[in-house]
Design an enzyme around this catalytic site. Structure first.
Site, mmCIF file in Angstrom:
data_model
loop_
_atom_site.group_PDB
_atom_site.id
_atom_site.type_symbol
_atom_site.label_atom_id
_atom_site.label_comp_id
_atom_site.label_asym_id
_atom_site.label_seq_id
_atom_site.Cartn_x
_atom_site.Cartn_y
_atom_site.Cartn_z
ATOM 1 N N TRP A 100 -20.281 14.508 -19.214
ATOM 2 C CA TRP A 100 -20.570 14.444 -18.057
ATOM 3 C C TRP A 100 -22.050 15.230 -17.693
ATOM 4 C CZ3 TRP A 100 -17.917 10.903 -15.548
ATOM 5 C CH2 TRP A 100 -16.678 10.474 -15.621
ATOM 6 N N GLU A 122 0.949 -1.340 -0.012
ATOM 7 C CA GLU A 122 0.029 -0.108 -0.049
ATOM 8 C C GLU A 122 0.853 1.249 -0.056
ATOM 9 O OE1 GLU A 122 -3.341 -0.070 -0.528
ATOM 10 O OE2 GLU A 122 -3.073 -2.236 -0.723
ATOM 11 N N TRP A 171 -15.108 13.248 -12.590
ATOM 12 C CA TRP A 171 -14.523 12.961 -11.554
ATOM 13 C C TRP A 171 -13.731 14.234 -10.858
ATOM 14 C CZ3 TRP A 171 -9.265 14.029 -11.954
ATOM 15 C CH2 TRP A 171 -8.816 14.129 -13.149
ATOM 16 N N TRP A 192 2.005 2.218 -3.368
ATOM 17 C CA TRP A 192 0.694 2.626 -4.193
ATOM 18 C C TRP A 192 0.971 4.112 -4.181
ATOM 19 C CZ3 TRP A 192 -2.394 1.602 -8.166
ATOM 20 C CH2 TRP A 192 -2.902 0.246 -8.331
ATOM 21 N N ASN A 220 -10.468 3.729 2.988
ATOM 22 C CA ASN A 220 -10.127 3.597 1.599
ATOM 23 C C ASN A 220 -11.317 3.055 0.797
ATOM 24 O OD1 ASN A 220 -8.412 3.606 -0.854
ATOM 25 N ND2 ASN A 220 -8.400 1.263 -0.435
ATOM 26 N N TRP A 243 -8.629 9.045 -8.182
ATOM 27 C CA TRP A 243 -9.811 9.555 -8.607
ATOM 28 C C TRP A 243 -9.959 8.831 -10.075
ATOM 29 C CZ3 TRP A 243 -14.762 10.860 -7.225
ATOM 30 C CH2 TRP A 243 -15.002 11.424 -6.113
HETATM 31 P P1 FAD Z 1 -3.286 2.690 5.261
HETATM 32 O O1 FAD Z 1 -4.132 1.500 4.771
HETATM 33 O O2 FAD Z 1 -2.897 2.660 6.590
HETATM 34 O O3 FAD Z 1 -1.955 2.695 4.085
HETATM 35 C C1 FAD Z 1 -0.872 3.232 4.638
HETATM 36 C C2 FAD Z 1 -0.294 4.409 3.761
HETATM 37 O O4 FAD Z 1 -0.173 3.699 2.403
HETATM 38 C C3 FAD Z 1 -1.438 5.633 3.378
HETATM 39 O O5 FAD Z 1 -1.178 6.459 4.505
HETATM 40 C C4 FAD Z 1 -1.197 6.055 1.918
HETATM 41 O O6 FAD Z 1 -0.047 6.820 2.006
HETATM 42 C C5 FAD Z 1 -0.808 4.775 1.389
HETATM 43 N N1 FAD Z 1 -1.888 4.204 0.792
HETATM 44 C C6 FAD Z 1 -2.654 3.377 1.281
HETATM 45 N N2 FAD Z 1 -3.721 3.112 0.178
HETATM 46 C C7 FAD Z 1 -3.161 3.754 -0.864
HETATM 47 C C8 FAD Z 1 -4.062 3.980 -2.207
HETATM 48 N N3 FAD Z 1 -4.988 3.105 -2.660
HETATM 49 N N4 FAD Z 1 -3.335 4.750 -3.124
HETATM 50 C C9 FAD Z 1 -2.341 5.499 -2.666
HETATM 51 N N5 FAD Z 1 -1.503 5.355 -1.436
HETATM 52 C C10 FAD Z 1 -2.360 4.452 -0.709
HETATM 53 N N6 FAD Z 1 -4.625 8.714 -0.182
HETATM 54 C C11 FAD Z 1 -4.092 10.037 0.277
HETATM 55 O O7 FAD Z 1 -3.113 9.841 1.171
HETATM 56 N N7 FAD Z 1 -4.595 11.313 0.265
HETATM 57 C C12 FAD Z 1 -5.559 11.550 -0.794
HETATM 58 O O8 FAD Z 1 -5.837 12.676 -1.097
HETATM 59 C C13 FAD Z 1 -6.396 10.224 -1.130
HETATM 60 N N8 FAD Z 1 -7.314 10.412 -1.991
HETATM 61 C C14 FAD Z 1 -8.006 9.259 -2.419
HETATM 62 C C15 FAD Z 1 -9.240 9.570 -3.138
HETATM 63 C C16 FAD Z 1 -9.960 8.407 -3.688
HETATM 64 C C17 FAD Z 1 -11.099 8.545 -4.498
HETATM 65 C C18 FAD Z 1 -9.494 6.986 -3.396
HETATM 66 C C19 FAD Z 1 -10.146 5.845 -3.760
HETATM 67 C C20 FAD Z 1 -8.387 6.933 -2.574
HETATM 68 C C21 FAD Z 1 -7.558 8.079 -2.062
HETATM 69 N N9 FAD Z 1 -6.391 7.906 -1.155
HETATM 70 C C22 FAD Z 1 -5.949 8.969 -0.751
HETATM 71 C C23 FAD Z 1 -5.906 6.422 -1.096
HETATM 72 C C24 FAD Z 1 -6.339 6.110 0.263
HETATM 73 O O9 FAD Z 1 -7.751 5.825 0.560
HETATM 74 C C25 FAD Z 1 -5.774 6.324 1.466
HETATM 75 O O10 FAD Z 1 -4.333 6.775 1.314
HETATM 76 C C26 FAD Z 1 -6.032 5.770 2.938
HETATM 77 O O11 FAD Z 1 -7.271 5.650 3.207
HETATM 78 C C27 FAD Z 1 -5.138 6.312 4.027
HETATM 79 O O12 FAD Z 1 -5.659 5.763 5.269
HETATM 80 P P2 FAD Z 1 -4.499 4.903 6.009
HETATM 81 O O13 FAD Z 1 -3.364 6.001 6.147
HETATM 82 O O14 FAD Z 1 -5.232 4.414 7.227
HETATM 83 O O15 FAD Z 1 -4.135 3.902 5.107
#
Ligand code: FAD
Length: 475
Positions: free
Chosen positions: A304, A273, A357, A276, A339, A380
Site C-alpha cells: 500500500w 439486502e 482499505w 447481506w 451504498n 471494505w
Molecule cells: P437499505 O438498502 O435500505 O438496506 C436495508 C438493510 O440491509 C441495511 O440497513 C443493512 O442492514 C442491510 N444492507 C443493505 N446493503 C447491504 C450491504 N451491501 N452489505 C451489508 N448489509 C447491507 N452497512 C452498515 O450497516 N454499516 C457499515 O458500517 C457499512 N459500511 C460499509 C462500507 C462500505 C465500503 C460499503 C461499500 C458498504 C457498507 N455498508 C455498511 C453496507 C451498505 O452501504 C449499508 O448497509 C446501506 O447503505 C445502509 O443504508 P440503508 O439502511 O438505507 O440500506
C-alpha cells in the site's frame, strides 16, 4: 425477598421484540436493566464518534420507554464482568439475561460472563434478536461456514421461517435504587467542543420509535420501486434503517414480519439486502480478524502507498472527483453515505490512491452512524477484492462513468458539492474537461474553488492492476 433478574442491554436498545427483557418480565420478579459502556475488555473496539452521538440519543429513548412500563435503566461504564458482579452483590439478583452479540470480542466477553456467573450459581441465559440465523449453527454441506453469498442466501431461504416478533412487556416490576448508575451526560458520549452534530440531528431520530417510523414510511413510499431506486444516490430510495439495525433498535424479525404481505420485486430485493447483513455477521463470526486481516491472506502482502495528503483529501471530499467528494461530504455532514457511493468512494481510496482499505474502514468506523462491526469490514474487504465473495480485483470503479450513470441529473453532486452546481450535466462529473469559458461562467476555477483531480484515473487504474497482479498467486 424475591431475587431480581438483571437484563443487560447493549446492542439491543429496544423494548419490543426483546427476548431477554420479555423473559425477565415474564418471571414476574423485579427487573434491573443495565447498559454497560464496556470499552475496557481486550479486543473490544471502542465505538466511533458518530456512533457515540447515536448511542446517547438511543439510550435516552430507551430510558423513557422503560420508565413507561415501570423499569429504570441503570447506566454503567466498565468491564462487563465487574459491573455484573457488582449488580448481583448490590441487588441480590440470581438471574442474568441478555441478547446475544456476534462481534467475536463482545461474544467472548459474554461467554466469559456466562461461565463466571454460573460458577456463582447464578442463572445466565442468552436470547436471539440481532440475526435470523445462528452463525455457529448454519453450516455448508461439508460442515464449514459459508464464504459465498448465493449459497448462504439459499440456505437462509430454505431454513426455518424467522420467528414472529415478541410482544413488549406491558409492565415490568422495577427495582429502584439498588445499584448506582451514571447519568447519560456522565457517559460523555456527545461531542462538546466543537459540537459537530447539527447535520446528524437534522437527518436522524435515533431510538426505537424513529426506527419504526422509518420502516413504516419506507414500506409505504419506497419499497415498490426499491429495486430500481436503491442505486440512485440523489433519491431517498433506501430504508435508512442501518443505524437502527446496528444499535438493535429494530430487529430483522420485525422487518421481515412487516414485509410479509409485500411480494413485488422491491420486497424481494430488500430481503436479499437484509441477508447481506446476515452474511457479513456470518463472516465476522468465523473470522474474528475481519477488520485487520485480509480474508484472502495473499492480500496482506500488498504494498500500500503511505500518502497522508491524499488520505486527507479523500476524507474531506477534496479529491477533484465530484461523486467521490459528494459522498465523503454527505458522510461528514449526516453520518451516512448512500451504498452506491460507499462503493465508489471506497474503490477510489483503495484502487485509485492505493491506500490500505483498513485506513478507509477506520474512517468510516469513526464517522458513520451505522458503523457496524460486521458490515463495515466485510464491505471494505469486498471492495478491496480481499474478502469472501469479493468484487474481482480488476473491477475498478470509474468515478466519472459511475457518476454519469447513477447521478445523471446531478442532483446528488449538486447537493453536496454546491461549488459545481452551475456546471451543466455534461461536465458535472468531469469538470476538468469543461471549456475554460464555461468553467468561468459557472463560477468554477479548478485548483481554487474546486480541486483539480488528485490523480489521473486511467494512470491510477493501470498502477492498481499492476499492484494487484503482483500479489495474486493465480496470475
Ligand atoms: P437499505 O438498502 O435500505 O438496506 C436495508 C438493510 O440491509 C441495511 O440497513 C443493512 O442492514 C442491510 N444492507 C443493505 N446493503 C447491504 C450491504 N451491501 N452489505 C451489508 N448489509 C447491507 N452497512 C452498515 O450497516 N454499516 C457499515 O458500517 C457499512 N459500511 C460499509 C462500507 C462500505 C465500503 C460499503 C461499500 C458498504 C457498507 N455498508 C455498511 C453496507 C451498505 O452501504 C449499508 O448497509 C446501506 O447503505 C445502509 O443504508 P440503508 O439502511 O438505507 O440500506
Amino acid at each position: 425477598m424475591v431475587s431480581p433478574v438483571i437484563v443487560l442491554l447493549r446492542r439491543d436498545l429496544r423494548i419490543r421484540d426483546n427476548g431477554a427483557l420479555a423473559a425477565a418480565a415474564d418471571t414476574g420478579r423485579p427487573v434491573l436493566p443495565i447498559f454497560i459502556l464496556d470499552e475496557e475488555n481486550d479486543g473490544v473496539r471502542p465505538i466511533g464518534a458518530a456512533s457515540r452521538w447515536w448511542l446517547h440519543h438511543s439510550l435516552h429513548g430507551l430510558q423513557k420507554a422503560l420508565k413507561k412500563v415501570g423499569a429504570e435503566l441503570v447506566l454503567k461504564r466498565g468491564r462487563t464482568a465487574d459491573v455484573v458482579a457488582e449488580a448481583i452483590d448490590a441487588s441480590g439478583a440470581d438471574t442474568v439475561f441478555w441478547n446475544r452479540r456476534y462481534d467475536p470480542a463482545e461474544a467472548a466477553v459474554d461467554a466469559a460472563l456466562k461461565t463466571g456467573v454460573r460458577e456463582r450459581d447464578i442463572v445466565a441465559r442468552s436470547f436471539d434478536g440481532a440475526l435470523t440465523h445462528e452463525p455457529s449453527l448454519l453450516k455448508t454441506g461439508s460442515g464449514g461456514f459459508y464464504k459465498v453469498y448465493t449459497p448462504f442466501w439459499k440456505a437462509l431461504e430454505s431454513g426455518v421461517e424467522p420467528r414472529d416478533p415478541i410482544d413488549p412487556p406491558s409492565s415490568i416490576q422495577g427495582l429502584k435504587g439498588s445499584l448506582d448508575g451514571l447519568t447519560l451526560d456522565e457517559l460523555g458520549l456527545l461531542p462538546a467542543k466543537p459540537d459537530w452534530s447539527a447535520g446528524l440531528r437534522e437527518c436522524w431520530t435515533p431510538g426505537e420509535d424513529g426506527a419504526h417510523r422509518r420502516l413504516h414510511d419506507f414500506i409505504e413510499e419506497s419499497l415498490p420501486d426499491y429495486e430500481r431506486s436503491r442505486d440512485i444516490p440523489g433519491k431517498a430510495g433506501t430504508s435508512g434503517l442501518s443505524p437502527h439495525l446496528t444499535f438493535g433498535e429494530i430487529t430483522p424479525f420485525q422487518i421481515l414480519a412487516a414485509l410479509h404481505k409485500s411480494h413485488g420485486a422491491g420486497a424481494a430485493k430488500f430481503r436479499k439486502e437484509l441477508a447481506w447483513r446476515e452474511f457479513s455477521y456470518h463472516l465476522l463470526f468465523h473470522n474474528p480478524h475481519l477488520r485487520d486481516r485480509a480474508f484472502r491472506p495473499e492480500y496482506d502482502d500488498f504494498e500500500w502507498r503511505r500518502d497522508g495528503k491524499a488520505l486527507k483529501a479523500w476524507q474531506r471530499g477534496l479529491t477533484g472527483y465530484p461523486i467521490v467528494d459528494a459522498g465523503m461530504r454527505e458522510l461528514w455532514r449526516t453520518g451516512w453515505m448512500h451504498n452506491r457511493v460507499r462503493m465508489i468512494a471506497a474503490s477510489f481510496l483503495i484502487k485509485d490512491l492505493l491506500i490500505d482499505w483498513r485506513d478507509g474502514e477506520r474512517w468510516f468506523w469513526d464517522t458513520l452512524v451505522d458503523a457496524d462491526p460486521a458490515n463495515n469490514p466485510a464491505s471494505w474487504q469486498w471492495v478491496a477484492g480481499s474478502g469472501a465473495d469479493a468484487a474481482p480485483y480488476f473491477r475498478i470503479f470509474n468515478p466519472v462513468l459511475q457518476g454519469e450513470r447513477f447521478d445523471p441529473d446531478g442532483d446528488y453532486v449538486r447537493r453536496w458539492v454546491p461549488e459545481l452546481a452551475k456546471l451543466p450535466d455534461r461536465f458535472l462529473h468531469k469538470p476538468w474537461e469543461a471549456p475554460p469559458a464555461l468553467l468561468a461562467e459557472s463560477g468554477v476555477t479548478l485548483g481554487e474553488t474546486y480541486p483539480a483531480p488528485i490523480v489521473d484515473h486511467h494512470a491510477a487504474r493501470d498502477r492498481a492492476m499492476k499492484a494487484y497482479r503482483a500479489v495474486r498467486s493465480d496470475e
